[in-house]
Design a protein around this motif. Sequence first.
Motif, PDB file in Angstrom:
ATOM      1  N   GLY A  66       2.780   8.854   2.593  1.00 58.35           N
ATOM      2  CA  GLY A  66       1.643   7.959   2.444  1.00 58.35           C
ATOM      3  C   GLY A  66       1.265   7.744   0.998  1.00 58.35           C
ATOM      4  N   ILE A  67       1.307   8.815   0.205  1.00 62.13           N
ATOM      5  CA  ILE A  67       1.016   8.691  -1.221  1.00 62.13           C
ATOM      6  C   ILE A  67       2.033   7.784  -1.897  1.00 62.13           C
ATOM      7  CG2 ILE A  67       0.931   9.961  -3.396  1.00 62.13           C
ATOM      8  CD1 ILE A  67      -0.162  12.339  -1.832  1.00 62.13           C
ATOM      9  N   TYR A  68       3.307   7.952  -1.521  1.00 61.38           N
ATOM     10  CA  TYR A  68       4.395   7.181  -2.124  1.00 61.38           C
ATOM     11  C   TYR A  68       4.147   5.685  -1.957  1.00 61.38           C
ATOM     12  CZ  TYR A  68       9.330   6.260  -3.319  1.00 61.38           C
ATOM     13  OH  TYR A  68      10.496   5.845  -3.916  1.00 61.38           O
ATOM     14  N   TYR A  69       3.990   5.243  -0.715  1.00 59.50           N
ATOM     15  CA  TYR A  69       3.818   3.822  -0.472  1.00 59.50           C
ATOM     16  C   TYR A  69       2.424   3.339  -0.859  1.00 59.50           C
ATOM     17  CZ  TYR A  69       8.313   3.250   1.831  1.00 59.50           C
ATOM     18  OH  TYR A  69       9.654   3.172   2.096  1.00 59.50           O
ATOM     19  N   GLY A  70       1.420   4.217  -0.736  1.00 64.04           N
ATOM     20  CA  GLY A  70       0.084   3.819  -1.166  1.00 64.04           C
ATOM     21  C   GLY A  70       0.023   3.541  -2.653  1.00 64.04           C
ATOM     22  N   ALA A  71       0.682   4.396  -3.445  1.00 64.33           N
ATOM     23  CA  ALA A  71       0.706   4.181  -4.892  1.00 64.33           C
ATOM     24  C   ALA A  71       1.490   2.926  -5.252  1.00 64.33           C
ATOM     25  CB  ALA A  71       1.306   5.393  -5.587  1.00 64.33           C
ATOM     26  N   MET A  72       2.571   2.645  -4.513  1.00 66.46           N
ATOM     27  CA  MET A  72       3.324   1.412  -4.758  1.00 66.46           C
ATOM     28  C   MET A  72       2.468   0.194  -4.439  1.00 66.46           C
ATOM     29  SD  MET A  72       7.098   2.433  -3.348  1.00 66.46           S
ATOM     30  CE  MET A  72       7.713   0.787  -3.632  1.00 66.46           C
ATOM     31  N   TYR A  73       1.699   0.271  -3.349  1.00 67.97           N
ATOM     32  CA  TYR A  73       0.803  -0.830  -3.008  1.00 67.97           C
ATOM     33  C   TYR A  73      -0.240  -1.030  -4.096  1.00 67.97           C
ATOM     34  CZ  TYR A  73      -2.821  -3.446  -0.540  1.00 67.97           C
ATOM     35  OH  TYR A  73      -3.759  -4.380  -0.191  1.00 67.97           O
ATOM     36  N   GLY A  74      -0.816   0.068  -4.584  1.00 67.94           N
ATOM     37  CA  GLY A  74      -1.784  -0.038  -5.668  1.00 67.94           C
ATOM     38  C   GLY A  74      -1.175  -0.619  -6.924  1.00 67.94           C
ATOM     39  N   GLY A  75       0.095  -0.263  -7.198  1.00 62.36           N
ATOM     40  CA  GLY A  75       0.770  -0.797  -8.377  1.00 62.36           C
ATOM     41  C   GLY A  75       0.962  -2.292  -8.311  1.00 62.36           C
ATOM     42  N   SER A  76       1.288  -2.808  -7.124  1.00 57.75           N
ATOM     43  CA  SER A  76       1.434  -4.256  -6.996  1.00 57.75           C
ATOM     44  C   SER A  76       0.083  -4.958  -7.113  1.00 57.75           C
ATOM     45  CB  SER A  76       2.092  -4.594  -5.644  1.00 57.75           C
ATOM     46  OG  SER A  76       1.259  -4.201  -4.567  1.00 57.75           O
ATOM     47  N   THR A  77      -0.992  -4.285  -6.675  1.00 53.98           N
ATOM     48  CA  THR A  77      -2.328  -4.870  -6.813  1.00 53.98           C
ATOM     49  C   THR A  77      -2.688  -5.071  -8.285  1.00 53.98           C
ATOM     50  OG1 THR A  77      -3.065  -3.856  -4.742  1.00 53.98           O
ATOM     51  CG2 THR A  77      -4.779  -4.555  -6.293  1.00 53.98           C
ATOM     52  N   THR A  78      -2.452  -4.044  -9.102  1.00 52.36           N
ATOM     53  CA  THR A  78      -2.763  -4.182 -10.525  1.00 52.36           C
ATOM     54  C   THR A  78      -1.812  -5.162 -11.206  1.00 52.36           C
ATOM     55  OG1 THR A  78      -1.374  -2.252 -11.024  1.00 52.36           O
ATOM     56  CG2 THR A  78      -3.721  -1.871 -10.679  1.00 52.36           C
ATOM     57  N   ALA A  79      -0.570  -5.238 -10.743  1.00 56.19           N
ATOM     58  CA  ALA A  79       0.365  -6.204 -11.328  1.00 56.19           C
ATOM     59  C   ALA A  79      -0.109  -7.633 -11.094  1.00 56.19           C
ATOM     60  CB  ALA A  79       1.769  -6.005 -10.742  1.00 56.19           C
ATOM     61  N   ILE A  80      -0.651  -7.894  -9.896  1.00 57.58           N
ATOM     62  CA  ILE A  80      -1.085  -9.245  -9.554  1.00 57.58           C
ATOM     63  C   ILE A  80      -2.427  -9.577 -10.201  1.00 57.58           C
ATOM     64  CG2 ILE A  80      -1.873 -10.690  -7.631  1.00 57.58           C
ATOM     65  CD1 ILE A  80       0.274  -9.287  -5.907  1.00 57.58           C
ATOM     66  N   LEU A  81      -3.362  -8.663 -10.156  1.00 57.53           N
ATOM     67  CA  LEU A  81      -4.716  -8.959 -10.627  1.00 57.53           C
ATOM     68  C   LEU A  81      -4.957  -8.611 -12.088  1.00 57.53           C
ATOM     69  CD1 LEU A  81      -6.806  -7.763  -7.550  1.00 57.53           C
ATOM     70  CD2 LEU A  81      -5.919 -10.044  -8.046  1.00 57.53           C
ATOM     71  N   LEU A  82      -4.104  -7.746 -12.662  1.00 57.45           N
ATOM     72  CA  LEU A  82      -4.330  -7.292 -14.033  1.00 57.45           C
ATOM     73  C   LEU A  82      -3.179  -7.603 -14.984  1.00 57.45           C
ATOM     74  CD1 LEU A  82      -5.958  -3.743 -13.828  1.00 57.45           C
ATOM     75  CD2 LEU A  82      -6.944  -5.784 -14.806  1.00 57.45           C
ATOM     76  N   LYS A  83      -2.035  -8.026 -14.432  1.00 54.56           N
ATOM     77  CA  LYS A  83      -0.808  -8.130 -15.228  1.00 54.56           C
ATOM     78  C   LYS A  83      -0.435  -6.772 -15.824  1.00 54.56           C
ATOM     79  CE  LYS A  83      -2.040 -11.330 -18.053  1.00 54.56           C
ATOM     80  NZ  LYS A  83      -2.003 -12.292 -19.165  1.00 54.56           N
TER      81      LYS A  83
END
Length: 534
Positions: A66-83
């Motif tokens: 869960g941590i693995y995929y949760g952190a990947m999901y969070g990473g894509s969120t910052t990539a999209i909203l924060l560059k």
Amino acid sequence: MPGLEGLMHGFELAFQPQNLVFALIGTIVGTLVGVLPGIGPALTIALLLPLTYSVDPSAAFIMFAGIYYGAMYGGSTTAILLKTPGESGSVITAIDGNRMARMGRGATALATAAIGSFVAGTIATMLVAFFAPWMVDIAVQLGPQDYLALMVVAFLTVSALVGSSPLRGLISMAVGLAISLVGIDFQSGQQRLTFGLLPLLDGIDTVVLIVALFAIGELFYVVAHQSSLIFKVMPFAGRWMNREDWRRSWKPWLRGTAIGFPLGVIPAGGSEIPTFLSYTLERKLSRRPQEFGHGAIEGVAGPEAANNANAAGTMVPLLTLGIPTSATAAVILVAFQQYGIQTGPQLLETNGPLVWSLIASLVVANAILLLLNLPLVGLWVKLLKIPKPYMFAGIATFAVLGALAAGGSTFDVGLLLVLGVLGYIMRRFGYPVSPLIVGAILGPIAEVQFRRALDIAGGDAGTLISTPFTWAIYGTLALVFILTFVLRHRPSKRDVLVEVGALPTTLTPTIEVPEPAADKAREREAAGTQSELR
């Protein structure tokens, strides 16, 4: 069919109420930490690893999934909203994902990333279930020279294909191998690179090394090179996916899965290559190639699917051969070692329920992320309103507590700071961190196989290339480097790298994508229109 039966048994274990709770905790914590800029799955698991020492191994690894995929999901969120990608696999997502956010379609970009990750992760997990027993049947027939060949492939491909410079990657790998020598030689009993310090006799704790390089090194870099005290978050308002978005996304999801999974199974240097290949393929197949770089949804769907499938693919060599092909897989290998579990061909026999529950929990974690976190993305984004000094102070506190929990010694805290300086220097001068981590973890294992092969052959070095398997492995390695050389010198890749920015390490800085003058003019015009309406 052993793979299918094992996976069904894994789902039975993963769906037990207590394990579902651990999966839920893992996805929430993973997303919570992963959405913070500069923190990827590897660091998230490393920070939380000491907290799971008192937990049952099955529950701990389900939570790690869960941590693995949760952190990947969070990473894509910052990539999209924060560059600001949390890892190199989200770099390509930042190009069109952030552009979509600027156009008011941030919700659509987040949705296609999340759904694509779920589709790719589910398909890739099924493939892991079928590939793992097959690879075990091959692995039990390998000798020490064959295992050494596989590790050489992991060393060279991870070091040469990650980052912008193969030479820097090889230097980073060499530093990791040197760190793996610290301590007492298991065969001769001699001290190596301890410099008379008794705490170093047991070597450098891998958790301390990972946390220092990723967390403390990143902290030093941010303090030294960033002046802004807050994050500039793009809006994520707007509709989720409409029918046209679904039509344009489902084929890139499948193609991204087909690209990402095999490049995760073989040591292909992490998620940079499959995500770039997926982006390039989608741009060539698209009827609207001019949209790429300006908000094409295919530029988010394909790379995100490739990234997630690649992550699942890395489980195959990790579980069946004991060889990590990414920094996150290396941290999971450390977790196995902390519980006294030896990965390799015998793992399915000795700890079959644990392995299958881990594989099944990857699907469960993906489903929980899709059902829970997508509607709550606004909640996670609010974390980015925390001022940077407070945020990174909290990260530093977790890092110190993790070092203390791992070794229980204040010497580890001092070592954490020293290695953090090393991480800053690597970050500052563009040396990738992943090769160092892989070298430090695989170095002792490779040394054992090297010595074992020479002992069996009576010191004859020719035994290292004496089997058909070694010939095939080294031949494949040569082919990979030739293809990589060709891909690196293609004009299309240079164009993408110019647009994204050079990203030398796994943890990447904020990427400033140049904004065309026409886009700026449209934004000024829209702002003027809104002022008139007011």
